[in-house]
Design a protein around this motif. Structure first.
Motif, PDB file in Angstrom:
ATOM      1  N   THR A  32       0.621  -1.090   0.553  1.00  0.00           N
ATOM      2  CA  THR A  32       0.170   0.031  -0.163  1.00  0.00           C
ATOM      3  C   THR A  32       0.878   1.704   0.233  1.00  0.00           C
ATOM      4  OG1 THR A  32      -1.660  -1.417   1.574  1.00  0.00           O
ATOM      5  CG2 THR A  32      -2.110   1.161   1.163  1.00  0.00           C
ATOM      6  N   GLY A  33       0.502   1.925  -0.433  1.00  0.00           N
ATOM      7  CA  GLY A  33       1.872   3.181  -0.519  1.00  0.00           C
ATOM      8  C   GLY A  33       3.142   2.985  -1.540  1.00  0.00           C
ATOM      9  N   SER A  34       2.431   1.910  -1.881  1.00  0.00           N
ATOM     10  CA  SER A  34       4.194   1.696  -3.276  1.00  0.00           C
ATOM     11  C   SER A  34       3.910   1.854  -4.370  1.00  0.00           C
ATOM     12  CB  SER A  34       5.151   0.178  -2.738  1.00  0.00           C
ATOM     13  OG  SER A  34       4.869   0.200  -1.854  1.00  0.00           O
ATOM     14  N   THR A  35       4.952   2.387  -5.010  1.00  0.00           N
ATOM     15  CA  THR A  35       5.076   2.645  -6.433  1.00  0.00           C
ATOM     16  C   THR A  35       6.033   1.129  -6.932  1.00  0.00           C
ATOM     17  OG1 THR A  35       7.238   3.787  -7.021  1.00  0.00           O
ATOM     18  CG2 THR A  35       4.992   5.117  -6.479  1.00  0.00           C
ATOM     19  N   ILE A  36       5.318   1.219  -8.569  1.00  0.00           N
ATOM     20  CA  ILE A  36       5.805  -0.296  -8.992  1.00  0.00           C
ATOM     21  C   ILE A  36       6.006   0.502 -10.192  1.00  0.00           C
ATOM     22  CG2 ILE A  36       5.389  -2.558  -9.592  1.00  0.00           C
ATOM     23  CD1 ILE A  36       3.141  -2.241  -7.349  1.00  0.00           C
ATOM     24  N   SER A  37       7.270  -0.308 -11.265  1.00  0.00           N
ATOM     25  CA  SER A  37       7.409  -0.110 -12.668  1.00  0.00           C
ATOM     26  C   SER A  37       7.892  -1.668 -13.274  1.00  0.00           C
ATOM     27  CB  SER A  37       8.879   0.108 -12.797  1.00  0.00           C
ATOM     28  OG  SER A  37      10.501  -0.286 -11.787  1.00  0.00           O
ATOM     29  N   TRP A  38       7.542  -1.407 -14.232  1.00  0.00           N
ATOM     30  CA  TRP A  38       7.873  -2.686 -14.720  1.00  0.00           C
ATOM     31  C   TRP A  38       8.417  -3.136 -16.038  1.00  0.00           C
ATOM     32  CZ3 TRP A  38       4.258  -5.358 -19.124  1.00  0.00           C
ATOM     33  CH2 TRP A  38       4.623  -6.541 -19.354  1.00  0.00           C
ATOM     34  N   LYS A  39       9.341  -3.159 -16.457  1.00  0.00           N
ATOM     35  CA  LYS A  39       9.927  -3.738 -17.950  1.00  0.00           C
ATOM     36  C   LYS A  39      10.379  -4.531 -18.847  1.00  0.00           C
ATOM     37  CE  LYS A  39      11.739   1.089 -16.129  1.00  0.00           C
ATOM     38  NZ  LYS A  39      13.009   1.950 -15.983  1.00  0.00           N
ATOM     39  N   VAL A  40       9.964  -4.102 -19.696  1.00  0.00           N
ATOM     40  CA  VAL A  40      10.341  -5.357 -20.783  1.00  0.00           C
ATOM     41  C   VAL A  40      11.737  -5.344 -21.878  1.00  0.00           C
ATOM     42  CG1 VAL A  40       9.404  -7.296 -23.486  1.00  0.00           C
ATOM     43  CG2 VAL A  40       7.692  -5.880 -21.295  1.00  0.00           C
ATOM     44  N   PHE A  41      12.396  -6.356 -21.761  1.00  0.00           N
ATOM     45  CA  PHE A  41      13.758  -5.370 -22.361  1.00  0.00           C
ATOM     46  C   PHE A  41      13.587  -7.261 -23.569  1.00  0.00           C
ATOM     47  CE2 PHE A  41      13.811  -4.123 -18.359  1.00  0.00           C
ATOM     48  CZ  PHE A  41      14.534  -3.200 -18.616  1.00  0.00           C
ATOM     49  N   LYS A  42      14.097  -6.736 -24.602  1.00  0.00           N
ATOM     50  CA  LYS A  42      14.585  -7.789 -25.365  1.00  0.00           C
ATOM     51  C   LYS A  42      16.347  -8.625 -24.729  1.00  0.00           C
ATOM     52  CE  LYS A  42      14.917  -9.939 -29.101  1.00  0.00           C
ATOM     53  NZ  LYS A  42      13.410 -10.626 -29.850  1.00  0.00           N
ATOM     54  N   GLY A  43      16.381  -7.697 -24.121  1.00  0.00           N
ATOM     55  CA  GLY A  43      17.780  -8.847 -23.433  1.00  0.00           C
ATOM     56  C   GLY A  43      18.251  -8.294 -22.399  1.00  0.00           C
ATOM     57  N   TYR A  44      18.726  -8.228 -21.434  1.00  0.00           N
ATOM     58  CA  TYR A  44      18.526  -7.648 -19.785  1.00  0.00           C
ATOM     59  C   TYR A  44      20.367  -6.433 -20.610  1.00  0.00           C
ATOM     60  CZ  TYR A  44      15.877 -10.530 -17.203  1.00  0.00           C
ATOM     61  OH  TYR A  44      14.756 -11.111 -16.291  1.00  0.00           O
ATOM     62  N   GLY A  45      19.990  -5.305 -19.404  1.00  0.00           N
ATOM     63  CA  GLY A  45      20.695  -4.389 -20.294  1.00  0.00           C
ATOM     64  C   GLY A  45      20.651  -3.517 -21.351  1.00  0.00           C
ATOM     65  N   LYS A  46      19.504  -3.999 -22.105  1.00  0.00           N
ATOM     66  CA  LYS A  46      18.531  -2.949 -22.931  1.00  0.00           C
ATOM     67  C   LYS A  46      18.213  -2.034 -22.871  1.00  0.00           C
ATOM     68  CE  LYS A  46      21.499  -5.869 -25.568  1.00  0.00           C
ATOM     69  NZ  LYS A  46      22.555  -5.337 -26.197  1.00  0.00           N
ATOM     70  N   THR A  47      17.809  -1.300 -23.519  1.00  0.00           N
ATOM     71  CA  THR A  47      17.131  -0.316 -23.328  1.00  0.00           C
ATOM     72  C   THR A  47      15.548  -0.574 -23.659  1.00  0.00           C
ATOM     73  OG1 THR A  47      17.977   1.992 -24.393  1.00  0.00           O
ATOM     74  CG2 THR A  47      15.597   1.887 -24.487  1.00  0.00           C
ATOM     75  N   ALA A  48      14.513  -0.390 -22.465  1.00  0.00           N
ATOM     76  CA  ALA A  48      13.193  -1.236 -22.167  1.00  0.00           C
ATOM     77  C   ALA A  48      11.904  -1.282 -23.382  1.00  0.00           C
ATOM     78  CB  ALA A  48      11.763  -0.554 -21.131  1.00  0.00           C
ATOM     79  N   SER A  49      12.053  -2.457 -23.813  1.00  0.00           N
ATOM     80  CA  SER A  49      10.889  -2.653 -24.863  1.00  0.00           C
ATOM     81  C   SER A  49       9.339  -1.372 -24.290  1.00  0.00           C
ATOM     82  CB  SER A  49      10.146  -3.533 -25.782  1.00  0.00           C
ATOM     83  OG  SER A  49      12.261  -3.822 -26.554  1.00  0.00           O
ATOM     84  N   LEU A  50       9.134  -1.724 -23.258  1.00  0.00           N
ATOM     85  CA  LEU A  50       7.928  -1.941 -23.110  1.00  0.00           C
ATOM     86  C   LEU A  50       7.738  -1.340 -20.908  1.00  0.00           C
ATOM     87  CD1 LEU A  50       4.869  -1.904 -23.362  1.00  0.00           C
ATOM     88  CD2 LEU A  50       4.710  -5.009 -23.145  1.00  0.00           C
TER      89      LEU A  50
END
Length: 112
Positions: A32-50
């Protein structure tokens, strides 16, 4: 940290329900009260695709029991075929950051 691998068809809607648990006890963690982020990558260390956040695409559905939902909208995966890595992080109200989810997301080509 949980691992969740899944497969979906490009252009479909997908709902991912995640429960944050204490890695030492297995008990649900209050988010409760937290912020959450979710990212999709083609490979770890790459720019997020989503990317999804609690302000766009992630909702805390039962904060006291550590449950949140990631909504992947149909338009998010148009022309998005392949296997990707995904990861979610929670930033708690005390500014502590914890990676709570990792896995692979395979998007298969649609035929319609």
């Amino acid at each position: 940290m949980a691992t969740q691998n899944f497969t979906m068809t490009e252009g479909d809607t997908k709902l991912l329900d995640v429960t944050v648990k204490d890695p030492n006890t297995g008990d649900a963690v209050n988010i409760t009260g937290s912020t959450i982020s979710w990212k999709v990558f083609k490979g770890y260390g790459k720019t997020a695709s989503l990317t999804k956040t609690t302000t766009s695409g992630i909702s805390i559905t039962d904060g006291a029991n550590g449950v949140f939902r990631i909504t992947i909208a149909a338009g998010d995966t148009a022309n998005f075929v392949g296997t990707y890595n995904h990861e979610a992080q929670v930033t708690f109200s005390d500014a502590t950051i914890q990676t709570v989810l990792r896995g692979t997301m395979t998007v298969e080509q649609g035929f319609i």
